[in-house]
Scaffold this motif. Structure first.
Motif, short mmCIF file in Angstrom:
data_model
loop_
_atom_site.label_atom_id
_atom_site.label_comp_id
_atom_site.label_asym_id
_atom_site.label_seq_id
_atom_site.Cartn_x
_atom_site.Cartn_y
_atom_site.Cartn_z
N THR A 145 26.98 4.22 -4.12
CA THR A 145 26.57 4.15 -5.53
C THR A 145 27.78 3.95 -6.43
O THR A 145 27.71 3.19 -7.42
CB THR A 145 25.82 5.44 -5.93
OG1 THR A 145 24.68 5.62 -5.09
CG2 THR A 145 25.36 5.37 -7.38
N ALA A 146 28.89 4.60 -6.11
CA ALA A 146 30.11 4.46 -6.90
C ALA A 146 30.62 3.02 -6.87
O ALA A 146 31.00 2.46 -7.91
CB ALA A 146 31.18 5.42 -6.38
N HIS B 254 31.53 -9.70 -11.45
CA HIS B 254 30.17 -10.26 -11.48
C HIS B 254 30.18 -11.65 -10.86
O HIS B 254 29.89 -12.66 -11.51
CB HIS B 254 29.65 -10.31 -12.92
CG HIS B 254 29.36 -8.95 -13.47
ND1 HIS B 254 28.81 -8.75 -14.72
CD2 HIS B 254 29.54 -7.71 -12.95
CE1 HIS B 254 28.68 -7.45 -14.94
NE2 HIS B 254 29.12 -6.81 -13.88
N GLU B 255 30.53 -11.68 -9.59
CA GLU B 255 30.58 -12.91 -8.82
C GLU B 255 29.58 -12.81 -7.66
O GLU B 255 29.22 -11.70 -7.25
CB GLU B 255 31.99 -13.15 -8.27
CG GLU B 255 33.04 -13.33 -9.37
CD GLU B 255 34.43 -13.54 -8.79
OE1 GLU B 255 34.53 -13.61 -7.54
OE2 GLU B 255 35.38 -13.63 -9.57
N PRO B 256 29.12 -13.94 -7.13
CA PRO B 256 28.12 -13.93 -6.06
C PRO B 256 28.47 -13.02 -4.89
O PRO B 256 27.62 -12.28 -4.39
CB PRO B 256 28.07 -15.40 -5.62
CG PRO B 256 28.41 -16.16 -6.85
CD PRO B 256 29.44 -15.32 -7.55
N CYS C 284 26.74 -5.67 -3.27
CA CYS C 284 25.92 -4.60 -3.86
C CYS C 284 24.58 -4.49 -3.15
O CYS C 284 24.09 -3.38 -2.89
CB CYS C 284 25.69 -4.87 -5.35
SG CYS C 284 27.10 -4.48 -6.41
N ASN C 285 24.00 -5.62 -2.84
CA ASN C 285 22.72 -5.64 -2.13
C ASN C 285 22.87 -4.99 -0.76
O ASN C 285 22.00 -4.21 -0.32
CB ASN C 285 22.23 -7.08 -1.98
CG ASN C 285 20.87 -7.16 -1.31
OD1 ASN C 285 19.91 -6.56 -1.77
ND2 ASN C 285 20.79 -7.90 -0.23
N VAL D 32 30.92 0.43 -10.03
CA VAL D 32 32.19 -0.23 -10.38
C VAL D 32 31.97 -1.74 -10.54
O VAL D 32 32.43 -2.36 -11.50
CB VAL D 32 33.27 0.04 -9.31
CG1 VAL D 32 34.47 -0.87 -9.50
CG2 VAL D 32 33.71 1.51 -9.37
N ILE D 33 31.24 -2.32 -9.59
CA ILE D 33 30.95 -3.76 -9.65
C ILE D 33 30.08 -4.07 -10.86
O ILE D 33 30.27 -5.09 -11.55
CB ILE D 33 30.26 -4.22 -8.35
CG1 ILE D 33 31.24 -4.09 -7.18
CG2 ILE D 33 29.77 -5.67 -8.47
CD1 ILE D 33 30.62 -4.37 -5.82
N PHE D 34 29.12 -3.20 -11.16
CA PHE D 34 28.22 -3.42 -12.30
C PHE D 34 28.96 -3.34 -13.63
O PHE D 34 28.71 -4.14 -14.54
CB PHE D 34 27.09 -2.38 -12.26
CG PHE D 34 26.16 -2.47 -13.44
CD1 PHE D 34 25.20 -3.47 -13.51
CD2 PHE D 34 26.25 -1.56 -14.49
CE1 PHE D 34 24.33 -3.56 -14.60
CE2 PHE D 34 25.40 -1.63 -15.58
CZ PHE D 34 24.44 -2.64 -15.64
#
Length: 247
Positions: free
Chosen positions: A41-42, A54-56, A62-63, A46-48
């Motif tokens: 989740t952390a 915010h790259e593919p 994340c998925n 961080v990515i969010f």
């Protein structure tokens, strides 16, 4: 011969009689489960929050991390609850639910890795078209397809299992295993055996083939480029290497 109406639950025999050690095992599993949820989740947060990520590749990562949380949630809570059970019984609905969740998440994991491999293939082999091919809409579509593919695959396989009549109810594992449950059936038709082979092929062989083809093409490109380009390619593939090693 027993019929299906007599088997209302399965017994997870692998737990045995662990005595007072159940408290130690429970704490270990609880800490491990919480660490997986908190860590993943952390990373997702961080990515969010970081727009630079915010790259593919990171969206697909994340998925994959969310899928790992799903696998852990399908597995560990039931295992922890069984630590304090005297009979270690699991009702058919709960057992089938766990089996479906694990099957769906397992298929989604392989498909997610295949999607990440395709992303790296486009980034390295077709860099000038990367932003066009792997745009936000395309990544969203890939993510939806991964889960729909995995869910339909799992439901197709489960539709054959739910029809079986069981002559036994002892599972020699800590969780409801798809293949052991099938072995407990009074009889297994040829159609059931074909569906299992098809399920394995769709779940493992197809995604693994896509991963292999993607990296073979990446390797072929790297062998024909400079040392600097090779190092850049390795750096580009690092997130997926990290995710595979983490799994």
């Amino acid at each position: 011969m027993k019929n299906s109406t007599e088997v209302l639950s399965f017994v997870l025999a692998a737990y045995g009689n662990i005595g007072e050690l159940k408290y130690l095992y429970f704490c270990i599993m609880l800490l491990w489960y919480l660490s997986i949820c908190v860590t993943n989740t952390a990373v997702i947060m961080v990515i969010f929050l970081d727009k630079r990520l915010h790259e593919p590749m990171y969206i697909l990562l994340c998925n994959l991390l969310a899928n790992e949380i799903g696998v852990s949630t399908a597995l560990y809570p039931l295992m922890m609850s069984q630590m304090f059970s005297d009979t270690h019984e699991v009702t058919l609905p709960w057992c089938f639910l766990q089996m479906c969740c694990l099957s769906t998440c397992g298929s989604a994991e392989f498909c997610s890795l295949a999607a990440m491999a395709y992303d790296r293939y486009v980034a390295i082999c077709r860099p000038l078209h990367y932003n066009v091919i792997m745009n936000t809409k395309r990544v969203g579509t890939i993510t939806v397809v991964v889960w729909m593919y995995s869910f339909v695959n799992s439901m197709f396989s489960f539709s054959f299992v739910i029809r079986l009549k069981f002559c036994g109810n002892v599972i020699d594992k800590l969780f409801c295993d798809h293949y052991i449950i099938i072995k407990l059936a009074c009889s297994v038709s040829v159609l059931n055996k074909i569906s299992d082979l098809l399920h394995t092929f769709v779940t493992i062989v197809i995604p693994f083939s896509l991963i292999s083809v993607s990296y073979i093409k990446i390797l072929a490109v790297c062998l024909n480029t400079s040392e600097e380009s090779r190092q850049k390619a390795v750096t580009t593939c690092t997130p997926q290497i990290f995710s595979v090693s983490g799994d």
